[in-house]
Enzyme design. Structure first.
Site, PDB file in Angstrom:
ATOM      1  N   SER A  38       0.842  -1.191   0.000  1.00 47.98           N
ATOM      2  CA  SER A  38       0.000   0.000   0.000  1.00 47.98           C
ATOM      3  C   SER A  38       0.883   1.248   0.000  1.00 47.98           C
ATOM      4  CB  SER A  38      -0.970  -0.044   1.188  1.00 47.98           C
ATOM      5  OG  SER A  38      -2.081   0.811   1.000  1.00 47.98           O
ATOM      6  N   ASP A 181      -6.012  -3.461  -2.173  1.00 43.24           N
ATOM      7  CA  ASP A 181      -4.975  -3.139  -1.191  1.00 43.24           C
ATOM      8  C   ASP A 181      -4.264  -4.368  -0.615  1.00 43.24           C
ATOM      9  OD1 ASP A 181      -3.847  -2.305   1.518  1.00 43.24           O
ATOM     10  OD2 ASP A 181      -4.593  -0.388   0.788  1.00 43.24           O
TER      11      ASP A 181
END
Length: 254
Positions: A38, A181
């Site tokens: 991320s 993510d």
């Protein structure tokens, strides 16, 4: 073998990580592998092409007033933390599928716009010579995916996928699959390098069970205050970078 692990943590996390690494000095990047999840994937991709000093300058340069918030309204962090909190309490497959459902069925900005946003903030669209791993999750299979330069995937797409916060940003299509993510189950995925001799984890969000041979750096109280209550708020960027630099300069690694 040495590894650097850069965890997730939103806009504030990107800035804080850059500040930390700049404060620690360039030798901290003398590693065999960088794992980016991320926010950490953005930092890993950037530092494959530019120095920590240049990355820090980018983080501490104010955005022009006309730019506004390119990601749209600041997301509701409480709802997001509630989602992740629930995910962490469920068995792995069930958790990922639950979050994938949110990712796939929430209206967000167009996918192309998000990919362009992420790519536009990277110094280069090319994978660096340095070995980096970018982590995301397949919304269909619920499996973790680790992208590298050998994956045949555009760097901007891989980083966008790793940064696709469910319910905030769109899942990213790569080879017909949609990814979200990489911090769904673990905020930094340090287990990928658990066998390395030395591991440095720079974690905006504390990981519950880091490898026993890892050194972990998390935000100190002053940095937490600078990062604020919403790590996705663009206003957190400059103070987070400055706090990271101060903290990084205070740390003496063995």
């Amino acid at each position: 073998m040495r590894a650097l692990v850069l965890g997730g943590g939103g806009i504030a996390g990107i800035a804080w990580e850059v500040g930390i690494l700049y404060g620690l000095g360039e030798t901290v990047l003398d590693v065999d592998m960088i794992v980016g999840t991320s926010a950490g994937s953005v930092v890993a991709a950037a530092l494959g092409h530019i120095s920590p000093a240049e990355a820090y300058q980018r983080q501490t340069t104010p955005a022009p007033p006309s730019a506004g918030n390119a990601t749209g309204p600041v997301p509701d962090i409480e709802k997001l933390m509630e989602l992740f909190g629930k995910a962490y309490s469920l068995p792995a497959d069930e958790a990922v599928r639950m979050v994938a459902d949110v990712s796939l069925n929430t209206e967000t900005m167009p996918e192309e716009a998000f990919v362009n946003l992420i790519g536009g903030n990277l110094p280069s669209s090319e994978w660096p010579d340095r070995d980096i791993s970018v982590v995301a999750y397949d919304t269909g299979s619920a499996q973790r995916m680790v992208f590298t330069r050998d994956s045949g995937v555009d760097l901007g797409l891989a980083v966008a996928a790793s940064c696709s916060v469910p319910g905030v940003f769109p899942p990213i299509t790569i080879d017909g699959k949609r990814y979200m993510d990489g911090g769904i189950r673990m905020s930094n995925n340090a287990d990928l390098v658990a066998e390395y001799d030395e591991i440095l984890i720079v974690a905006p969000i504390t990981e519950l069970a880091p490898p026993p041979n890892a050194t972990v750096i998390t935000p100190d109280p002053e940095a937490l205050a600078a990062m604020g209550g919403n790590v996705l708020d663009p206003a957190s960027r400059i103070p987070s970078a400055e706090a990271g630099l101060r903290q990084g300069r205070s740390i003496k690694l063995h």
